[in-house]
Design an enzyme around this catalytic site. Structure first.
Site, PDB file in Angstrom:
ATOM      1  N   ARG A  99     -15.951 -26.270 -34.280  1.00 15.50           N
ATOM      2  CA  ARG A  99     -15.123 -26.710 -33.165  1.00 15.50           C
ATOM      3  C   ARG A  99     -14.218 -25.604 -32.641  1.00 15.50           C
ATOM      4  O   ARG A  99     -14.076 -25.422 -31.421  1.00 15.50           O
ATOM      5  CB  ARG A  99     -14.299 -27.940 -33.571  1.00 15.50           C
ATOM      6  CG  ARG A  99     -13.372 -28.488 -32.491  1.00 15.50           C
ATOM      7  CD  ARG A  99     -13.988 -28.550 -31.106  1.00 15.50           C
ATOM      8  NE  ARG A  99     -15.273 -29.225 -31.058  1.00 15.50           N
ATOM      9  CZ  ARG A  99     -16.144 -29.141 -30.074  1.00 15.50           C
ATOM     10  NH1 ARG A  99     -15.890 -28.350 -29.033  1.00 15.50           N
ATOM     11  NH2 ARG A  99     -17.273 -29.786 -30.111  1.00 15.50           N
ATOM     12  N   LYS A 134      -0.436 -17.781 -15.682  1.00 14.16           N
ATOM     13  CA  LYS A 134      -0.719 -19.222 -15.752  1.00 14.16           C
ATOM     14  C   LYS A 134      -1.850 -19.455 -16.746  1.00 14.16           C
ATOM     15  O   LYS A 134      -2.974 -19.796 -16.393  1.00 14.16           O
ATOM     16  CB  LYS A 134      -1.073 -19.752 -14.365  1.00 14.16           C
ATOM     17  CG  LYS A 134       0.075 -19.623 -13.366  1.00 14.16           C
ATOM     18  CD  LYS A 134      -0.335 -20.024 -11.967  1.00 14.16           C
ATOM     19  CE  LYS A 134       0.798 -19.821 -10.970  1.00 14.16           C
ATOM     20  NZ  LYS A 134       0.397 -20.147  -9.582  1.00 14.16           N
ATOM     21  N   LYS A 166      10.516 -11.502  -8.450  1.00 17.35           N
ATOM     22  CA  LYS A 166      10.032 -12.608  -7.626  1.00 17.35           C
ATOM     23  C   LYS A 166      11.178 -13.156  -6.778  1.00 17.35           C
ATOM     24  O   LYS A 166      12.322 -12.694  -6.857  1.00 17.35           O
ATOM     25  CB  LYS A 166       9.411 -13.686  -8.509  1.00 17.35           C
ATOM     26  CG  LYS A 166       8.256 -13.153  -9.370  1.00 17.35           C
ATOM     27  CD  LYS A 166       7.351 -14.243  -9.865  1.00 17.35           C
ATOM     28  CE  LYS A 166       6.606 -14.877  -8.732  1.00 17.35           C
ATOM     29  NZ  LYS A 166       5.348 -15.510  -9.099  1.00 17.35           N
ATOM     30  N   GLU A 199       8.129  -9.187  -4.871  1.00 14.32           N
ATOM     31  CA  GLU A 199       7.521 -10.198  -4.010  1.00 14.32           C
ATOM     32  C   GLU A 199       8.321 -10.309  -2.715  1.00 14.32           C
ATOM     33  O   GLU A 199       9.553 -10.338  -2.740  1.00 14.32           O
ATOM     34  CB  GLU A 199       7.529 -11.534  -4.759  1.00 14.32           C
ATOM     35  CG  GLU A 199       7.020 -12.720  -3.970  1.00 14.32           C
ATOM     36  CD  GLU A 199       7.150 -14.005  -4.767  1.00 14.32           C
ATOM     37  OE1 GLU A 199       6.272 -14.270  -5.597  1.00 14.32           O
ATOM     38  OE2 GLU A 199       8.152 -14.733  -4.582  1.00 14.32           O
ATOM     39  N   ASP A 221       3.554 -12.767  -0.579  1.00 10.80           N
ATOM     40  CA  ASP A 221       3.466 -14.126  -1.101  1.00 10.80           C
ATOM     41  C   ASP A 221       3.303 -15.156   0.020  1.00 10.80           C
ATOM     42  O   ASP A 221       4.160 -15.266   0.899  1.00 10.80           O
ATOM     43  CB  ASP A 221       4.709 -14.456  -1.921  1.00 10.80           C
ATOM     44  CG  ASP A 221       4.614 -15.827  -2.578  1.00 10.80           C
ATOM     45  OD1 ASP A 221       3.593 -16.103  -3.224  1.00 10.80           O
ATOM     46  OD2 ASP A 221       5.555 -16.622  -2.421  1.00 10.80           O
TER      47      ASP A 221
END
Length: 282
Positions: A99, A134, A166, A199, A221
């Site tokens: 697994r 992410k 950012k 950004e 962005d």
């Protein structure tokens, strides 16, 4: 800071601990401890294979006597019905590692397959596909490895290996110039040599960055295709450029043709479907 190998070993150990606990009672109750057998990794869906080398380390960490015959390497395009590897060893070990090996390989192969699709979409341009942060907690190193196997390029690994200013950093700092200047002061104080990316949300912020300077890459962005083309012309090769935000498989080629150096795609890792495969006795 832990090395890649140390992080991988900790992930494997934790995964076995959560899966096996105080023992695989199903296997132990019906399979003799000294019984030996073989299992094959059967591919059940077309895609790009990734995770073979990690699977070998999973087997070795659990039972060093297990023998792996690799028939198809990482990065190869596979078809339904292909057999990627054959593993020989104690049947108890084959069943207890099945697994975890499949979870890793299905996930990594799904990411590599998705990445290869995006990379092919950009053939003929100079634009490279980037991953993001992410990722699945604990599996970032493996998922970013899968992106590379699929032909993509890794962005920063985490918060430690690159500066990425950012929108929130800019807003909390009081503006673009303040954020960049504080960044340089910090790097000098800490004696760090890190690349700086910032950004921008519109052409006005882009001009502020160009007026200030002091960065390596500018992230555009949520720009439209039209504004992306304008931005690339304004930057004119002074800095690396990256497009991000709201870009899909259908639109990514349009952005690449604007001349950006990189396009970051969170979908490579945050919502990808695993490649179907199974580990069967043979």
């Amino acid at each position: 800071m832990l090395s890649v190998n140390e992080l991988e070993s900790k992930l494997i150990d934790l995964s076995f601990a959560e899966d096996i606990g105080d023992g695989d009672h199903t296997t132990q109750c019906c399979i003799p401890e000294d019984a030996v057998g073989k299992s094959r990794l059967l591919i059940k869906e077309d895609g790009v294979l990734a995770g073979i080398e990690v699977a070998k380390r999973v087997f070795a960490r659990f039972d060093s006597t297990m023998q792996v015959e690799v028939l198809i390497p990482d990065g190869a395009e596979v078809r339904k019905g292909d057999v990627a590897m054959v593993v020989t060893g104690k049947i108890q070990s084959l069943l207890q590692t099945e697994r975890l090996m499949l979870n890793i390989m299905q996930r990594m192969s799904g990411i590599a397959t998705m990445t290869r699709k995006y990379v092919k979409r950009l053939e003929g341009t100079h634009t490279r596909v980037l991953d993001t942060r992410k990722t699945t907690p604990g599996m970032r190193m493996l998922e970013k490895q899968a992106v590379k196997i699929g032909g993509g390029t890794n962005h920063r690994i985490g918060l430690f290996d690159m500066i990425l200013l950012k929108d929130n950093h800019v807003d909390f700092s009081g503006g673009i110039s303040q954020a960049i200047n504080r960044c340089h002061a910090y790097l000098k104080e800490k004696n760090l040599d890190l690349k700086i990316e910032i950004e921008v949300r519109n052409l006005e912020e882009l001009q502020q960055v160009l007026n200030n300077g002091g960065v390596n890459r500018i992230m555009l962005d949520n720009f439209s295709v039209v504004d992306t083309r304008k931005a690339v012309e304004i930057i004119a090769g002074k800095y690396e450029t990256e497009s991000s935000g709201g870009i899909t498989f259908d639109t990514i080629r349009d952005y690449a043709e604007c001349g950006v150096d990189f396009i970051s795609v969170g979908a490579l890792t945050h919502s990808v479907k695993g490649l179907d495969m199974s580990f069967k006795a043979c």
